[in-house]
Design an enzyme around this catalytic site. Structure first.
Site, PDB file in Angstrom:
ATOM      1  N   ASP A   1     -10.918 -13.271  -4.704  1.00 55.74           N
ATOM      2  CA  ASP A   1     -11.449 -13.446  -6.056  1.00 55.74           C
ATOM      3  C   ASP A   1     -12.676 -12.552  -6.192  1.00 55.74           C
ATOM      4  O   ASP A   1     -13.604 -12.642  -5.373  1.00 55.74           O
ATOM      5  CB  ASP A   1     -11.820 -14.913  -6.269  1.00 55.74           C
ATOM      6  CG  ASP A   1     -12.183 -15.243  -7.708  1.00 55.74           C
ATOM      7  OD1 ASP A   1     -12.869 -14.417  -8.351  1.00 55.74           O
ATOM      8  OD2 ASP A   1     -11.814 -16.325  -8.181  1.00 55.74           O
TER       9      ASP A   1
ATOM     10  N   TYR B   1     -15.356 -11.830 -23.970  1.00 55.50           N
ATOM     11  CA  TYR B   1     -14.715 -10.605 -23.481  1.00 55.50           C
ATOM     12  C   TYR B   1     -15.490  -9.364 -23.917  1.00 55.50           C
ATOM     13  O   TYR B   1     -15.821  -8.504 -23.100  1.00 55.50           O
ATOM     14  CB  TYR B   1     -13.286 -10.545 -24.011  1.00 55.50           C
ATOM     15  CG  TYR B   1     -12.528  -9.295 -23.630  1.00 55.50           C
ATOM     16  CD1 TYR B   1     -11.944  -9.174 -22.376  1.00 55.50           C
ATOM     17  CD2 TYR B   1     -12.386  -8.237 -24.530  1.00 55.50           C
ATOM     18  CE1 TYR B   1     -11.242  -8.029 -22.019  1.00 55.50           C
ATOM     19  CE2 TYR B   1     -11.694  -7.094 -24.181  1.00 55.50           C
ATOM     20  CZ  TYR B   1     -11.123  -7.000 -22.920  1.00 55.50           C
ATOM     21  OH  TYR B   1     -10.439  -5.855 -22.577  1.00 55.50           O
TER      22      TYR B   1
ATOM     23  N   THR C   1       0.490  -4.058 -21.900  1.00 54.22           N
ATOM     24  CA  THR C   1       0.406  -4.868 -20.682  1.00 54.22           C
ATOM     25  C   THR C   1       0.558  -6.338 -21.053  1.00 54.22           C
ATOM     26  O   THR C   1       0.492  -6.721 -22.230  1.00 54.22           O
ATOM     27  CB  THR C   1      -0.952  -4.689 -19.989  1.00 54.22           C
ATOM     28  OG1 THR C   1      -1.993  -5.187 -20.853  1.00 54.22           O
ATOM     29  CG2 THR C   1      -1.214  -3.231 -19.652  1.00 54.22           C
TER      30      THR C   1
ATOM     31  N   THR D   1       0.249  -8.504 -24.543  1.00 56.99           N
ATOM     32  CA  THR D   1       1.457  -9.179 -25.020  1.00 56.99           C
ATOM     33  C   THR D   1       1.298 -10.686 -25.031  1.00 56.99           C
ATOM     34  O   THR D   1       1.691 -11.359 -25.991  1.00 56.99           O
ATOM     35  CB  THR D   1       2.660  -8.797 -24.136  1.00 56.99           C
ATOM     36  OG1 THR D   1       2.827  -7.377 -24.161  1.00 56.99           O
ATOM     37  CG2 THR D   1       3.934  -9.454 -24.634  1.00 56.99           C
TER      38      THR D   1
END
Length: 249
Positions: A63, A155, A190, A194
């Site tokens: 991770d 984001y 990608t 999607t």
């Protein structure tokens, strides 16, 4: 292929699918030896990818938010290949919620993967790149690290942070020399797009893209490979925008 990465050793995170897998294939075609990294849940895909490449590749399951795991990945690269030349900080996650609807838990998780993971990766590889006499770090940001999106608060914030962190590191590490650049994809075909972006949002984004289509992961990989190579030896602290013209408007 030009084999522009012959002799290079590269670590690629988020390598099991999408842009990461395309980057791994392109780097292998260009002659690089690879350390392919992803989460434990992606181990099977990562192994299949590594076995099908035309170059030496090892896998490392971890991770990107864990500092000790980063150190282990770097040690693995040097143990297997004797050095480390390139880091591609590709791993990332998307959340579409705006400011009002983003929980603190979600905010912290997106920041830990997209921003802290990039920081930890750069911090971990610098000593190894110094031992190798230099290197190239390519951090995957987004068009929404350049402009506002009207949503996806966590984001976009992290992708903007990646842009400026890359510039700061580029100045700091230029004397080593380690080059640091960011790549800013637009709408790419990608699973993240999607599965993670509503169809109506994707349609609107493509309508605002002059080339009028999604980009291919291979088109991002080509730009990343260039920045990783010695052909980009005088490029650092820059943004490579690969967005079909979206940000030109």
């Amino acid at each position: 292929m030009t084999r522009r990465l012959d002799g290079k050793v590269a670590v690629i995170t988020g390598a099991s699918m999408g842009q990461g897998a395309a980057e791994a294939r392109r780097f292998a075609q260009e002659g690089a030896r690879l350390v392919l990294c992803d989460l434990p849940s992606r181990m099977a895909e990562l192994e299949i990818l590594s076995e099908g490449l035309p170059t030496e590749a090892i896998t490392h399951i971890f991770d990107v938010t864990e500092e000790a795991a980063w150190q282990s990945a770097v040690e693995g690269a040097e143990s297997a290949f004797g050095k480390l030349d390139v880091l591609v900080n590709n791993a990332g996650m998307l959340d579409m919620n705006g400011v009002e609807d983003t929980s603190l838990e979600t905010w912290n998780r997106v920041v830990s993967v997209n921003q802290t993971g990039v920081f930890l990766g750069m911090k971990a590889v610098v000593p190894a790149m110094k031992r190798a006499g230099g290197g190239s770090i390519v951090n995957i940001s987004s068009i929404f690290g350049l402009i506002g999106s009207g949503g996806a608060a966590a984001y976009t914030s992290t992708k903007g942070a990646v842009r400026l962190l890359s510039k700061t590191a580029a100045v700091e590490l230029a004397s080593v020399p380690i080059r640091v650049n960011s790549v800013h994809p637009g709408v790419i075909d990608t699973a993240m797009v999607t599965d993670g972006v509503p169809d109506e949002v994707t349609t609107a984004l493509l309508a605002a893209t002059p080339l009028g289509r999604k980009g291919r992961p291979e088109e991002i990989a080509a730009g990343v490979a260039f920045l990783a190579s010695d052909e980009a030896s005088f490029i650092t602290g820059s943004e490579l925008v690969i967005d079909g013209g979206y940000t030109t408007g």
